[in-house]
Write an enzyme that holds these catalytic residues in place. Structure first.
Site, short mmCIF file in Angstrom:
data_model
loop_
_atom_site.label_atom_id
_atom_site.label_comp_id
_atom_site.label_asym_id
_atom_site.label_seq_id
_atom_site.Cartn_x
_atom_site.Cartn_y
_atom_site.Cartn_z
N ARG A 68 1.61 -10.74 7.70
CA ARG A 68 1.20 -9.65 6.81
C ARG A 68 2.14 -8.48 7.09
O ARG A 68 1.87 -7.64 7.94
CB ARG A 68 -0.24 -9.29 7.19
N LYS A 83 0.83 -1.21 0.00
CA LYS A 83 0.00 0.00 0.00
C LYS A 83 0.86 1.26 0.00
O LYS A 83 2.06 1.18 0.33
CB LYS A 83 -0.89 -0.02 1.24
N CYS A 109 11.86 24.57 3.66
CA CYS A 109 10.89 25.28 2.83
C CYS A 109 10.14 24.27 1.95
O CYS A 109 10.35 23.07 2.07
CB CYS A 109 11.59 26.32 1.96
N ASP A 136 10.38 23.59 -1.23
CA ASP A 136 11.14 22.89 -2.26
C ASP A 136 12.62 22.74 -1.93
O ASP A 136 13.39 22.26 -2.75
CB ASP A 136 11.05 23.67 -3.59
N ARG A 190 -10.56 -0.02 15.04
CA ARG A 190 -10.41 0.70 13.76
C ARG A 190 -11.28 -0.09 12.78
O ARG A 190 -12.49 -0.10 12.93
CB ARG A 190 -8.93 0.75 13.39
N TYR A 204 13.59 31.10 5.95
CA TYR A 204 12.45 31.82 6.52
C TYR A 204 12.51 31.91 8.03
O TYR A 204 12.78 30.92 8.72
CB TYR A 204 11.14 31.12 6.15
C1 LIG Z 1 -0.08 -1.51 6.86
C2 LIG Z 1 -0.69 -2.73 7.37
C3 LIG Z 1 0.08 -3.86 7.64
C4 LIG Z 1 1.59 -3.84 7.65
O1 LIG Z 1 1.98 -3.22 8.86
P1 LIG Z 1 3.55 -3.08 9.24
O2 LIG Z 1 3.52 -2.58 10.64
O3 LIG Z 1 4.11 -2.07 8.30
O4 LIG Z 1 4.13 -4.40 9.10
C5 LIG Z 1 -0.57 -5.03 7.97
N1 LIG Z 1 -1.92 -5.07 8.04
C6 LIG Z 1 -2.68 -3.99 7.82
C7 LIG Z 1 -4.15 -4.10 7.94
C8 LIG Z 1 -2.12 -2.79 7.51
O5 LIG Z 1 -2.88 -1.71 7.30
#
Ligand SMILES: *Cc1c(COP(=O)(O)O)cnc(C)c1O
Length: 375
Positions: A226, A38, A316, A318, A136, A269
């Site tokens: 995952r 992602k 800044c 850029d 969540r 700045y």
């Molecule tokens: C991003 C994400 C992961 C991976 O998490 P890491 O901490 O980067 O390993 C796994 N599962 C879900 C649902 C996520 O959103």
């Protein structure tokens, strides 16, 4: 190192990603490995990282949104892909046609997916998500059984195939946090409910472990890990070390301008940095529009001319400045913002620590103006 033809670039070592995925697989023998690609492969490039992950032995890819999964398909990647955030209006029919697996946490979405599957003329492969304590995504425990029942009804009519049961940790990166065991217990409870309802076939993949859990909680690995951040070589639990992972990204820029200024010069700045003697300033052509957080003002370090230099004054949009003292600096000289640390440069972890954030944010924020270059 070849001279970059761009003002700045993110060099991505795909062999590091392959090696990191292989290392992660070694932590979960007998389980599948999904790599989360992602957010443009955590800023490293979606398609290139998807391919490298599969070459490293991942069997599946994870996406937040359907459009990311479809981009992987359009690039010719045929491995199973799960998309897990499905807001209203997602192209579900297209996703099902392209064999993208979909997460569902509410019965209404199961129905929508089933209807889209009817139009697509094939069953949708669905992972049911339980909220085991992150609050969540996922179905709350009180709603879980209704979700499973709806999915089983749709499985009976042939529009849905339940292929996964899953959840996500809140605190897997905080070793010993009491929520970890509580979530594992809640996940077991959710799995038992699903199995009782007939959703627990041996082909159904149970998964809860992100990178931190994959590396530190053997009891959380289930049928699949995952992993995201660890695949890119960044530690999910920095206080426990680097686990032998190798950071894949090196962010470099070329000095756009070098000049001598007198003592007492206010720089950038707000004049938040003032030179204390005559000195050479260098202009680094990366700014907050490129993901160099404005909080890095007078804070983060880069490697220039073989030495660490702190950012001098405001970051800044850029660009930002560095103070080289009397060391030589010329237009075109390479500056390393972060990398794997082997040349003495800061790591993304050091950037995250000095800015009070996590490496996920450091790498995913690198903007679209910065080309990703693969080696
Ligand atoms: C991003 C994400 C992961 C991976 O998490 P890491 O901490 O980067 O390993 C796994 N599962 C879900 C649902 C996520 O959103």
């Amino acid at each position: 190192m070849s001279f970059p033809m761009t003002p700045a670039e993110a060099r991505v070592d795909l062999s590091a990603i392959r090696d990191n995925v292989a290392l992660l697989r070694g932590h979960a023998p007998g389980a599948e490995t999904m790599v989360a690609v992602k957010a443009d492969g955590y800023g490293h490039g979606l398609v290139a990282c998807g391919r490298a992950s599969l070459e490293g032995g991942a069997t599946r890819l994870g996406a937040a949104y359907v459009r990311e999964a479809l981009e992987l398909r359009a690039a010719g990647i045929t491995a199973p892909i799960l998309a897990w955030i499905i807001p209203p209006g997602e192209p579900l029919e297209k996703a099902i046609e392209q064999d993208v697996e979909l997460s569902a946490a509410i019965p209404a979405l199961v129905d929508e997916i089933a209807e889209a599957a009817g139009r697509a003329g094939r069953a949708a492969r669905v992972h049911l998500k339980a909220d085991t304590g992150l609050s969540r995504g996922g179905a709350a425990p009180a709603d879980w059984s209704a979700l499973v029942d709806r999915a089983m009804a749709r499985q009976a009519d042939g529009t849905v195939e339940v292929v996964g049961l899953w959840s996500h940790f809140a605190c897997a990166d905080i070793p010993g946090h009491p929520s970890i065991e509580a979530q594992l217990t809640a996940f077991d409870d959710a799995l038992a409910v699903a199995e009782k309802a007939g959703a627990g076939g041996s082909h159904v993949i149970r998964h809860i472990a992100n990178s931190a859990a994959a590396l530190t909680l053997p009891q959380a690995r289930h049928d699949m890990i995952r992993t995201g951040i660890a695949a890119y070589g960044l530690s999910p639990v920095p206080e426990l070390g680097d686990f032998g992972l190798r950071p894949a990204m090196t962010l470099v820029a070329r000095i756009a301008l070098a000049k001598r200024v007198p003592a007492g010069s206010g720089v950038s700045y707000g004049h938040l940095y003032v030179t204390d003697s005559e000195t050479t300033l260098g202009l680094v052509p990366l700014g907050y529009a490129d993901g160099i957080l404005r909080h890095a003002t007078n804070q983060a370090e880069v490697l220039a001319g073989g030495r660490r230099r702190r950012i001098a004054g405001r970051v800044c949009m850029d660009q930002f400045m560095i103070d080289m003292g009397d060391d030589p600096l010329a237009e075109g000289d390479e500056v390393i913002l972060f990398g794997d640390g082997s040349r003495g440069e800061p790591t993304a972890q050091e950037w995250a620590d000095s800015l009070g954030t996590i490496t996920h944010e450091i790498v995913t924020r690198i903007g679209s103006r910065v080309p990703r270059v693969y080696r």
